[in-house]
Design a protein around this motif. Structure first.
Motif, PDB file in Angstrom:
ATOM      1  N   GLY B 219       0.876  -1.164   0.000  1.00  0.00           N
ATOM      2  CA  GLY B 219       0.000   0.000   0.000  1.00  0.00           C
ATOM      3  C   GLY B 219       0.911   1.211   0.000  1.00  0.00           C
ATOM      4  O   GLY B 219       2.045   1.124  -0.478  1.00  0.00           O
ATOM      5  N   ALA B 220       0.417   2.324   0.518  1.00  0.00           N
ATOM      6  CA  ALA B 220       1.292   3.480   0.724  1.00  0.00           C
ATOM      7  C   ALA B 220       0.692   4.330   1.822  1.00  0.00           C
ATOM      8  O   ALA B 220      -0.532   4.368   1.993  1.00  0.00           O
ATOM      9  N   ASN B 221       1.551   4.976   2.580  1.00  0.00           N
ATOM     10  CA  ASN B 221       1.056   5.903   3.596  1.00  0.00           C
ATOM     11  C   ASN B 221       0.710   7.259   2.982  1.00  0.00           C
ATOM     12  O   ASN B 221      -0.232   7.923   3.413  1.00  0.00           O
ATOM     13  N   PHE B 222       1.506   7.651   1.977  1.00  0.00           N
ATOM     14  CA  PHE B 222       1.274   8.932   1.312  1.00  0.00           C
ATOM     15  C   PHE B 222       1.646   8.814  -0.159  1.00  0.00           C
ATOM     16  O   PHE B 222       2.517   8.043  -0.527  1.00  0.00           O
ATOM     17  N   VAL B 223       0.960   9.614  -0.967  1.00  0.00           N
ATOM     18  CA  VAL B 223       1.329   9.772  -2.371  1.00  0.00           C
ATOM     19  C   VAL B 223       1.425  11.274  -2.620  1.00  0.00           C
ATOM     20  O   VAL B 223       0.470  12.002  -2.359  1.00  0.00           O
ATOM     21  N   VAL B 224       2.565  11.733  -3.093  1.00  0.00           N
ATOM     22  CA  VAL B 224       2.766  13.166  -3.313  1.00  0.00           C
ATOM     23  C   VAL B 224       2.356  13.515  -4.741  1.00  0.00           C
ATOM     24  O   VAL B 224       2.959  13.035  -5.705  1.00  0.00           O
ATOM     25  N   ALA B 225       1.325  14.346  -4.865  1.00  0.00           N
ATOM     26  CA  ALA B 225       0.792  14.668  -6.193  1.00  0.00           C
ATOM     27  C   ALA B 225       1.822  15.408  -7.051  1.00  0.00           C
ATOM     28  O   ALA B 225       1.970  15.140  -8.237  1.00  0.00           O
ATOM     29  N   GLU B 226       2.524  16.322  -6.427  1.00  0.00           N
ATOM     30  CA  GLU B 226       3.484  17.154  -7.142  1.00  0.00           C
ATOM     31  C   GLU B 226       4.585  16.343  -7.825  1.00  0.00           C
ATOM     32  O   GLU B 226       4.990  16.649  -8.949  1.00  0.00           O
ATOM     33  N   THR B 227       5.076  15.290  -7.147  1.00  0.00           N
ATOM     34  CA  THR B 227       6.238  14.570  -7.650  1.00  0.00           C
ATOM     35  C   THR B 227       5.929  13.130  -8.071  1.00  0.00           C
ATOM     36  O   THR B 227       6.750  12.492  -8.718  1.00  0.00           O
ATOM     37  N   GLY B 228       4.769  12.612  -7.655  1.00  0.00           N
ATOM     38  CA  GLY B 228       4.448  11.210  -7.915  1.00  0.00           C
ATOM     39  C   GLY B 228       5.162  10.259  -6.968  1.00  0.00           C
ATOM     40  O   GLY B 228       5.271   9.063  -7.240  1.00  0.00           O
ATOM     41  N   THR B 229       5.638  10.767  -5.845  1.00  0.00           N
ATOM     42  CA  THR B 229       6.392   9.957  -4.889  1.00  0.00           C
ATOM     43  C   THR B 229       5.450   9.178  -3.972  1.00  0.00           C
ATOM     44  O   THR B 229       4.482   9.747  -3.454  1.00  0.00           O
ATOM     45  N   LEU B 230       5.739   7.886  -3.760  1.00  0.00           N
ATOM     46  CA  LEU B 230       5.000   7.104  -2.778  1.00  0.00           C
ATOM     47  C   LEU B 230       5.861   6.924  -1.529  1.00  0.00           C
ATOM     48  O   LEU B 230       7.085   6.850  -1.613  1.00  0.00           O
ATOM     49  N   VAL B 231       5.186   6.877  -0.379  1.00  0.00           N
ATOM     50  CA  VAL B 231       5.901   6.775   0.890  1.00  0.00           C
ATOM     51  C   VAL B 231       5.352   5.598   1.675  1.00  0.00           C
ATOM     52  O   VAL B 231       4.130   5.471   1.830  1.00  0.00           O
ATOM     53  N   VAL B 232       6.247   4.726   2.149  1.00  0.00           N
ATOM     54  CA  VAL B 232       5.844   3.644   3.054  1.00  0.00           C
ATOM     55  C   VAL B 232       6.674   3.724   4.324  1.00  0.00           C
ATOM     56  O   VAL B 232       7.900   3.792   4.282  1.00  0.00           O
ATOM     57  N   VAL B 233       5.964   3.737   5.438  1.00  0.00           N
ATOM     58  CA  VAL B 233       6.554   3.894   6.750  1.00  0.00           C
ATOM     59  C   VAL B 233       6.463   2.549   7.466  1.00  0.00           C
ATOM     60  O   VAL B 233       5.386   1.964   7.511  1.00  0.00           O
ATOM     61  N   GLU B 234       7.604   2.024   7.956  1.00  0.00           N
ATOM     62  CA  GLU B 234       7.563   0.714   8.623  1.00  0.00           C
ATOM     63  C   GLU B 234       8.739   0.571   9.571  1.00  0.00           C
ATOM     64  O   GLU B 234       9.556   1.489   9.691  1.00  0.00           O
ATOM     65  N   SER B 235       8.850  -0.573  10.218  1.00  0.00           N
ATOM     66  CA  SER B 235       9.870  -0.748  11.243  1.00  0.00           C
ATOM     67  C   SER B 235      10.794  -1.919  10.994  1.00  0.00           C
ATOM     68  O   SER B 235      11.949  -1.895  11.390  1.00  0.00           O
ATOM     69  N   GLU B 236      10.276  -2.972  10.402  1.00  0.00           N
ATOM     70  CA  GLU B 236      10.993  -4.239  10.433  1.00  0.00           C
ATOM     71  C   GLU B 236      11.979  -4.407   9.285  1.00  0.00           C
ATOM     72  O   GLU B 236      12.922  -5.189   9.383  1.00  0.00           O
ATOM     73  N   GLY B 237      11.718  -3.699   8.182  1.00  0.00           N
ATOM     74  CA  GLY B 237      12.547  -3.899   6.998  1.00  0.00           C
ATOM     75  C   GLY B 237      11.855  -4.815   6.006  1.00  0.00           C
ATOM     76  O   GLY B 237      12.313  -4.969   4.871  1.00  0.00           O
ATOM     77  N   ASN B 238      10.745  -5.419   6.405  1.00  0.00           N
ATOM     78  CA  ASN B 238       9.994  -6.245   5.466  1.00  0.00           C
ATOM     79  C   ASN B 238       9.442  -5.376   4.335  1.00  0.00           C
ATOM     80  O   ASN B 238       9.372  -5.807   3.185  1.00  0.00           O
ATOM     81  N   GLY B 239       9.108  -4.130   4.682  1.00  0.00           N
ATOM     82  CA  GLY B 239       8.644  -3.192   3.668  1.00  0.00           C
ATOM     83  C   GLY B 239       9.735  -2.934   2.648  1.00  0.00           C
ATOM     84  O   GLY B 239       9.521  -3.049   1.440  1.00  0.00           O
ATOM     85  N   ARG B 240      10.937  -2.638   3.133  1.00  0.00           N
ATOM     86  CA  ARG B 240      12.053  -2.390   2.215  1.00  0.00           C
ATOM     87  C   ARG B 240      12.305  -3.615   1.337  1.00  0.00           C
ATOM     88  O   ARG B 240      12.605  -3.487   0.149  1.00  0.00           O
ATOM     89  N   MET B 241      12.218  -4.796   1.922  1.00  0.00           N
ATOM     90  CA  MET B 241      12.415  -6.027   1.155  1.00  0.00           C
ATOM     91  C   MET B 241      11.406  -6.104  -0.002  1.00  0.00           C
ATOM     92  O   MET B 241      11.776  -6.347  -1.152  1.00  0.00           O
ATOM     93  N   CYS B 242      10.135  -5.914   0.318  1.00  0.00           N
ATOM     94  CA  CYS B 242       9.084  -6.066  -0.698  1.00  0.00           C
ATOM     95  C   CYS B 242       9.129  -4.940  -1.731  1.00  0.00           C
ATOM     96  O   CYS B 242       8.718  -5.115  -2.874  1.00  0.00           O
ATOM     97  N   LEU B 243       9.595  -3.770  -1.318  1.00  0.00           N
ATOM     98  CA  LEU B 243       9.575  -2.616  -2.214  1.00  0.00           C
ATOM     99  C   LEU B 243      10.786  -2.568  -3.130  1.00  0.00           C
ATOM    100  O   LEU B 243      10.756  -1.879  -4.148  1.00  0.00           O
ATOM    101  N   THR B 244      11.881  -3.254  -2.750  1.00  0.00           N
ATOM    102  CA  THR B 244      13.099  -3.088  -3.539  1.00  0.00           C
ATOM    103  C   THR B 244      13.640  -4.365  -4.166  1.00  0.00           C
ATOM    104  O   THR B 244      14.323  -4.293  -5.176  1.00  0.00           O
ATOM    105  N   LEU B 245      13.379  -5.540  -3.591  1.00  0.00           N
ATOM    106  CA  LEU B 245      13.975  -6.748  -4.172  1.00  0.00           C
ATOM    107  C   LEU B 245      13.215  -7.288  -5.388  1.00  0.00           C
ATOM    108  O   LEU B 245      13.838  -7.735  -6.339  1.00  0.00           O
ATOM    109  N   PRO B 246      11.874  -7.293  -5.405  1.00  0.00           N
ATOM    110  CA  PRO B 246      11.174  -7.869  -6.559  1.00  0.00           C
ATOM    111  C   PRO B 246      11.380  -7.075  -7.844  1.00  0.00           C
ATOM    112  O   PRO B 246      11.770  -5.906  -7.815  1.00  0.00           O
ATOM    113  N   GLU B 247      11.095  -7.741  -8.973  1.00  0.00           N
ATOM    114  CA  GLU B 247      11.219  -7.069 -10.268  1.00  0.00           C
ATOM    115  C   GLU B 247       9.988  -6.213 -10.559  1.00  0.00           C
ATOM    116  O   GLU B 247      10.050  -5.235 -11.292  1.00  0.00           O
ATOM    117  N   THR B 248       8.854  -6.636  -9.998  1.00  0.00           N
ATOM    118  CA  THR B 248       7.601  -5.916 -10.227  1.00  0.00           C
ATOM    119  C   THR B 248       7.020  -5.495  -8.887  1.00  0.00           C
ATOM    120  O   THR B 248       6.970  -6.294  -7.957  1.00  0.00           O
TER     121      THR B 248
END
Lengths: 227, 500
Positions: B219-248
């Protein structure tokens, strides 16, 4: 009718009470600075919390990093290579991953195997590396946060994620800001950004904080002065 | 008109809140777990907020930013689409849960993969994405520790931030021991209930999934209209894993998550962590704008989700619920949530915010949704802690009126006239009687005197439709003398003896 048109139509019908002269502001000319939008949102909150000199700001960064279980070291530029070598030795690391343009001088004293981050290196390869050493883009004192922006001295997001030990070098005071608003001003939103506040942690079991789940379980921060 | 689906898959009908809460409040383990957790976080949050002398100003700015966005949501939605597309992403629009699930399943199938890793996401829980993917032959692995506990335990989440808050460490150990082997790497031999060991077990179990995953869903915590940036806030690093390791990467985001400018994040990145986990900053925040060559997923899809949000937007009083940034501070201070637990709310959005969000997203036609506006003591603690100042009690009262009186509302984009809900006839009759009496002082006085003089004969519980009300409350005793008689007697005359 496409779902796009359906949703936009529903939004417009839902907002019939909004006066027509209450038009949205045009695309801002630069981030967050359009006068009409700024009038609608009062930004009378603080740009930073408390008055501190440079030294105190760096101290606060060190204090807040440590409060969130990062291990903080301080040294000057000359001592840095030996400190990094010492930290890797202490940890028993045999391999260390480095981003493509890490300051060469930082690693002159290390005796472990350097692993370059190649675009085609797999997550499994990264998982076998013991440690990673990077620079950072900016550090936030009030929250104890390091921000990495994927610059060549910080590398891809995955390299600071998969290995279990991350040494991050912060140049003080140049890379340190007081607050979140000051950090955002310095950052480029088009880059992939990772904000790191302490090592990976969870509070999912009875709200007890446990360090170390999926990200690096040990985060060491070196505040280096005189660079 | 299809009903908006908001979570709790596999269970078509949920009992009304009073019935669901009835059993929960008798579960002493549950109450113990909840009490411990909510009181811990409450005290920590107060300390984290006290560090910020400008909290009130940040809260006001957060409210104004969100209100502004909602008032111009059509404009900002189009900006988001432009910005994300320009940054290399693809934008999809989903009017309801079915459509969102169809889009995501189609995108996963197009990659040729049959499993995905997921970051905890309220939006995907709301639409029942995991079950929809399962039906399409795709296995979705939840990677947040609490979500993993819920998924392995064949359970339902009971808190926005800590979905397994109702489980203690012993229960979690039992779930890991018996269930992990069915989903992948089994729990280590001799696993104890120490939180550090449980976290380590989750690390080992999930790591093999992260390292081989080709598709991530967030999901996303915020989407910035001006830049198209998505933001995900988390603690464990599972978010970073899912957001950066997969191809899609596929992100499913409610249309209310938009903020106009990059600078606006300075408000929410200060208020969200302190309100939710009571930290100065959560350990990891990821921000990405489309795709980046050589770093992270090569393909990025953003699915913009309506699913009842535009109906909520159409309600001038209730639309403020869309300001919610899902911090869960309102749950942790709520005396009703603390005792009843999250499951009683019959939605992925429990607690005070759930009590106003679910009946708006889903409508008030079902028994559970008609009962949710009553799942509150209206004490106002939720409003006090809300970092975007949602006046939850105001919306609760507004929704109670809608349940009892009916009236105009919007469902699936269409204006409808709701009938008064069944079961509130006695309430309406009592209110009509009160209106009649209160506009006739003579009748009111007579009635009060009669009530006082007959007080000895009053029953302790009400008969007929009032029985349910006195089943859980003491009937207030009628005083020996009406107030107005007492005032006249002690102050001498209608104006009082001190009247000038």
């Amino acid at each position: 009718m496409s779902s796009r048109d359906r949703i936009l139509g529903r939004v417009r019908r839902a907002l019939v009470d909004v006066p027509p002269d209450d038009a949205p502001p045009p695309v801002p000319e630069r981030p967050g600075r359009h006068p009409r939008y700024e009038r609608e949102v009062s930004r009378d909150y603080l740009r930073q919390h408390g008055d501190r000199n440079t030294e105190e700001t760096v101290d606060l960064l060190a204090e807040n990093l440590a409060d969130y279980r990062a291990i903080v070291h301080r040294c000057d530029a000359e001592e840095l290579p030996r400190l990094i070598a010492h930290l890797l030795g202490e940890r028993g690391s045999n391999t260390v991953l480095v981003p493509p343009a890490l300051e060469q001088g930082w690693l002159t004293a290390i005796e472990v195997t350097l692993v370059a981050d190649r675009p085609d290196s797999t997550p499994h390869e990264l998982d076998r590396v013991d440690s990673v050493v990077t620079g950072c883009a900016v550090a936030v004192a009030e929250t104890g946060t390091l921000v990495l922006d994927g610059s060549p001295d910080q590398g891809r997001r995955r390299i600071t994620l998969v290995p279990d030990h991350h040494i991050c070098v912060v140049r003080v005071p140049g890379q340190v800001v007081s607050s979140v608003p000051q950090a955002l001003e310095r950052l480029d939103p088009t880059r992939p950004l990772t904000w790191i506040s302490g090592p990976s942690a969870t509070s999912d079991i009875e709200l007890d904080r446990v360090e170390g789940v999926h990200g690096p379980r040990t985060l060491e921060v070196v505040l280096v002065s005189g660079e | 008109m299809s009903a908006t689906f908001v979570g709790m898959p596999g269970s078509p009908a949920f009992p009304a809140f009073p019935r669901a809460a009835h059993d929960a409040v008798r579960d002493t383990t549950l109450r113990g777990n909840l009490r411990h957790a909510t009181h811990t976080i409450r005290a920590k949050r107060a300390a984290a907020v006290a560090e910020m002398p400008d909290w009130a100003a940040l809260r006001a700015a957060g409210r104004q930013i969100k209100d502004h966005t909602l008032r111009h949501l059509d404009w900002y939605l189009v900006r988001v689409e432009e910005a994300v597309t320009a940054a290399g992403g693809t934008v999809h629009w989903a009017a309801d849960a079915d459509e969102a699930n169809r889009i995501v399943a189609g995108l996963v199938k197009a990659t040729g993969e049959s499993e995905v890793v997921k970051v905890k996401s309220m939006a995907t829980q709301e639409i029942g994405l995991n079950e929809a993917l399962e039906a399409a032959g795709i296995r979705a692995y939840e990677t947040d520790l609490a979500e993993l506990i819920v998924q392995l335990g064949h359970d339902r989440p009971s808190h926005i931030l800590v979905p397994a808050i109702h489980r203690n460490r012993g229960e979690i150990r039992d779930i890991f021991r018996s269930e992990m082997s069915r989903w992948g790497r089994p729990a280590p031999e001799g696993l104890t209930d120490a939180p550090a060991e449980l976290a380590e077990a989750a690390r080992l179990h999930l790591r093999e999934k992260f390292l081989r995953a080709k598709v991530g869903i967030s999901g996303a915590n915020f989407v910035v209209a001006e830049t198209g940036t998505l933001v995900v806030v988390e603690s464990e690093g599972n978010g970073r894993m899912c957001l950066t390791l997969p191809e899609t990467l596929i992100s499913v985001v409610g249309i209310e998550k938009i903020v106009p400018t990059w600078r606006d994040l300075e408000v929410f990145l200060q208020t969200l962590p302190r309100s939710s986990t009571a930290e100065r900053m959560n350990p990891y925040t990821s921000m990405w704008t489309g795709t980046t060559d050589g770093d992270g997923p090569e393909t990025f899809h953003l699915v913009l989700l309506d699913n009842g949000r535009t109906d909520t937007l159409a309600d001038e009083v209730g639309r403020q619920a869309l300001r919610c940034i899902r911090c869960s501070a309102c749950l942790n201070v709520c005396p009703v949530y603390e005792r009843a637990g999250g499951h009683a709310y019959g939605s992925v959005y429990p607690g005070p915010i759930g009590a106003i969000l679910s009946p708006q997203l889903r409508g008030t036609a079902s028994e559970i949704d008609a009962s949710l506006p009553y799942a509150s003591s209206l004490c106002g603690a939720c409003y006090e802690v809300c970092p975007v100042a949602i006046d939850i009690p105001e919306v609760l009262v507004h929704l109670r009126e809608r349940v009892v009186e009916g009236g105009p509302a919007t469902r699936a984009g269409n204006k409808v006239l709701l009938k008064p809900a069944k079961g509130h006839a006695a309430e309406r009759a009592a209110m009509r009687a009160a209106r009649w009496a209160l506009t006739r002082p003579g009748a009111l006085r007579g009635g009060q005197r009669l009530a006082s003089r007959t007080r000895r004969f009053h029953p302790r519980t009400l008969p007929g439709p009032g029985r349910a009300w006195t089943g859980t409350r003491d009937l207030p005793p009628v005083p020996a003398e009406p107030f107005r008689d007492w005032w006249q007697r002690t102050h001498g005359g209608p104006g009082g003896k001190d009247a000038k």
